[in-house]
Scaffold this active site. Structure first.
Site, PDB file in Angstrom:
ATOM      1  N   GLY A  55      16.381 -30.718  62.153  1.00  0.00           N
ATOM      2  CA  GLY A  55      17.487 -30.142  61.384  1.00  0.00           C
ATOM      3  C   GLY A  55      18.797 -30.509  62.087  1.00  0.00           C
ATOM      4  O   GLY A  55      18.892 -30.431  63.323  1.00  0.00           O
ATOM      5  N   ALA A  56      19.792 -30.873  61.271  1.00  0.00           N
ATOM      6  CA  ALA A  56      21.015 -31.470  61.825  1.00  0.00           C
ATOM      7  C   ALA A  56      21.678 -30.609  62.910  1.00  0.00           C
ATOM      8  O   ALA A  56      21.997 -31.084  64.000  1.00  0.00           O
ATOM      9  CB  ALA A  56      21.996 -31.737  60.684  1.00  0.00           C
ATOM     10  N   ARG A  95      17.187 -40.034  67.138  1.00  0.00           N
ATOM     11  CA  ARG A  95      17.070 -40.000  65.674  1.00  0.00           C
ATOM     12  C   ARG A  95      18.386 -40.513  65.071  1.00  0.00           C
ATOM     13  O   ARG A  95      19.456 -40.116  65.513  1.00  0.00           O
ATOM     14  CB  ARG A  95      16.759 -38.569  65.179  1.00  0.00           C
ATOM     15  N   GLN A 208       8.481 -29.515  55.557  1.00  0.00           N
ATOM     16  CA  GLN A 208       9.377 -28.538  56.201  1.00  0.00           C
ATOM     17  C   GLN A 208       9.659 -27.331  55.294  1.00  0.00           C
ATOM     18  O   GLN A 208       9.937 -26.249  55.788  1.00  0.00           O
ATOM     19  CB  GLN A 208      10.708 -29.193  56.583  1.00  0.00           C
ATOM     20  N   ASP A 249      22.265 -33.827  56.327  1.00  0.00           N
ATOM     21  CA  ASP A 249      22.164 -34.397  57.674  1.00  0.00           C
ATOM     22  C   ASP A 249      23.399 -35.213  58.015  1.00  0.00           C
ATOM     23  O   ASP A 249      23.707 -35.420  59.177  1.00  0.00           O
ATOM     24  CB  ASP A 249      20.902 -35.249  57.769  1.00  0.00           C
ATOM     25  N   ASN A 259      20.409 -36.319  52.920  1.00  0.00           N
ATOM     26  CA  ASN A 259      19.557 -35.149  53.190  1.00  0.00           C
ATOM     27  C   ASN A 259      18.109 -35.599  53.040  1.00  0.00           C
ATOM     28  O   ASN A 259      17.822 -36.754  52.713  1.00  0.00           O
ATOM     29  CB  ASN A 259      19.906 -34.001  52.224  1.00  0.00           C
ATOM     30  N   LYS A 260      17.202 -34.686  53.289  1.00  0.00           N
ATOM     31  CA  LYS A 260      15.765 -35.003  53.287  1.00  0.00           C
ATOM     32  C   LYS A 260      15.368 -35.752  52.018  1.00  0.00           C
ATOM     33  O   LYS A 260      15.863 -35.460  50.930  1.00  0.00           O
ATOM     34  CB  LYS A 260      14.985 -33.696  53.427  1.00  0.00           C
TER      35      LYS A 260
HETATM   36  O1  MRU Z   1      13.707 -34.505  59.465  1.00  0.00           O
HETATM   37  P1  MRU Z   1      14.333 -33.158  59.650  1.00  0.00           P
HETATM   38  O2  MRU Z   1      13.419 -31.992  59.523  1.00  0.00           O
HETATM   39  O3  MRU Z   1      15.208 -33.098  60.879  1.00  0.00           O
HETATM   40  O4  MRU Z   1      15.273 -33.142  58.396  1.00  0.00           O
HETATM   41  C1  MRU Z   1      16.432 -32.505  58.353  1.00  0.00           C
HETATM   42  C2  MRU Z   1      16.324 -31.404  57.423  1.00  0.00           C
HETATM   43  O5  MRU Z   1      15.766 -30.394  57.749  1.00  0.00           O
HETATM   44  C3  MRU Z   1      16.881 -31.517  56.099  1.00  0.00           C
HETATM   45  O6  MRU Z   1      17.247 -32.761  55.691  1.00  0.00           O
HETATM   46  C4  MRU Z   1      17.891 -30.426  55.899  1.00  0.00           C
HETATM   47  O7  MRU Z   1      17.992 -30.182  54.570  1.00  0.00           O
HETATM   48  C5  MRU Z   1      19.223 -30.742  56.468  1.00  0.00           C
HETATM   49  S1  MRU Z   1      19.340 -30.403  58.124  1.00  0.00           S
HETATM   50  C6  MRU Z   1      20.229 -28.960  58.104  1.00  0.00           C
END
Ligand code: MRU
Length: 369
Positions: A55-56, A95, A208, A249, A259-260
């Site tokens: 998560g960011a 990352r 997630q 992100d 975003n994801k």
């Molecule tokens: O790969 P991750 O779990 O680090 O992915 C990030 C996320 O959890 C999502 O994209 C999220 O919606 C944004 S991060 C606050």
């Protein structure tokens, strides 16, 4: 936020030994709640790369604390400054997509630039790591208050009827230091007595949503339902979603949102059904150097095993990882996608809500003009 009724953040200094950073191991959730010690910058890099933290916002906070661990190590190195810079490079490479990572490391490097001696550096890096974490929690709290207004308005229009929010992935408190971004308005609404229910996208391949968002919401007693990733469009067509809120992100200065993976498809479905689609983010997620998110934001590609395999728990409590596609079939694993700003109804930030445009963002952050 609450875990079994006890208040936690996602990262903190160990109370009886502040040379150790502690985190919740998110790879183990929701099956087990385990706290892990990070003692070296390598530990912090592993925690980010292997997604013990993710998560960011939390990636950024972990990088901030990672630089504190780096400063402790640099004091024992032959060349203090070279050691710090090597640690910064190590962390930044873990990352690629969440911009909070480089933002936090660079903030630490800027603070450390003025430190002549290792002792000062440790003190400065520790203070800065705590500032980054505290600011993240405060920003998320404030996002909750701004987003609460949107939910309150919908509840009023529905004459007190239940407000259905759809979210994707985990942009909850586990993705930050506390409160979360996308779910912060939901917690604020729930806590102020507004009837709110969350549709939780499972969020393949790492799930997630199913694993983390569902667990968080359950811990806080927020009504929610986990849905397969492909369900959102159907729910929107039948008036079962009042509002979509996702996290981010990385967001460009023109409002494009990384975003994801799968977020873009939800935005398309929301546009086709006139469902408002909001993105919640602290300003540490804004990348002011970029304009065109589709072309410019690096998209992480992760191990295909995340697609070919899935983890679950057996009746006897044993956790098992199993293959779910034929052994001869290759798999691709793009971890993020970019939703163009034109599909985003608004951005919910710690300074308020704005249009997903350069003008909108500069209205809230005029210092970036
Ligand atoms: O790969 P991750 O779990 O680090 O992915 C990030 C996320 O959890 C999502 O994209 C999220 O919606 C944004 S991060 C606050």
């Amino acid at each position: 936020m609450l875990v079994s009724g006890k208040s936690y953040r996602t990262i903190w200094l160990k109370p009886d030994d502040e040379s150790v950073v502690q985190i919740i191991d998110q790879v183990k959730l929701p099956w087990r709640f385990e706290i892990v010690d990070l003692r070296t910058v390598n530990d912090a890099a592993t925690a980010i790369r292997d997604m013990w933290v993710r998560g960011a916002g939390l990636i950024g906070a972990t990088a901030g604390y990672g630089m504190y661990l780096a400063a402790l190590e640099a004091g024992r190195a032959a060349d203090f400054r070279a050691s710090l810079e090597a640690s910064a490079r190590l962390l930044i490479q873990t990352r690629p997509t969440a911009v909070n990572l480089a933002w936090a490391v660079n903030r630490q490097l800027a603070a450390l630039r003025g430190c002549p001696a290792a002792d000062d550096a440790v003190k400065v890096a520790k203070e800065m790591a705590c500032i980054i974490a505290n600011e993240d929690a405060a920003a998320c709290r404030s996002i909750g208050q701004h987003g609460l207004g949107l939910i309150r308005q919908i509840a009023a229009n529905k004459k007190g009827g239940r407000v259905n929010v759809l979210t994707h992935c985990n942009a909850g408190w586990l993705a930050f230091v506390d409160h979360g971004s996308a779910t912060s308005p939901v917690y604020a609404a729930h806590d102020s007595g507004i009837p709110v229910h969350v549709w939780v996208d499972e969020t393949r391949p790492r799930n997630q949503g199913a694993r983390l968002t569902a667990w968080e919401l359950a811990q806080h007693g927020v009504p929610h339902t986990v849905i397969a990733d492909n369900t959102g469009g159907h729910l929107m067509q039948h008036g079962m979603v009042d509002l979509v809120i996702t996290g981010a992100d990385r967001v460009t200065r023109c409002g494009d949102v990384a975003n994801k993976i799968g977020t873009y498809l939800k935005a398309l479905a929301a546009r086709d059904n006139d469902v408002p689609f909001y993105v919640a983010l602290p300003s540490s997620t804004l990348d002011w150097s970029l304009r065109d998110g589709v072309r410019e934001i690096p998209i992480e590609q992760r191990d295909a095993a995340e697609v070919t395999h899935m983890e679950g728990i057996l009746e006897d409590g044993g956790v098992r990882d199993m293959r779910i596609i034929p052994p001869a079939s290759p798999a691709a694993n793009y971890a993020f996608d970019v939703t163009p700003a034109r599909l985003v109804t608004g951005l919910i930030t710690e300074r308020g809500i704005c249009a997903a445009t350069e003008e909108g963002l500069l209205g809230l952050y005029p210092e970036r003009a």
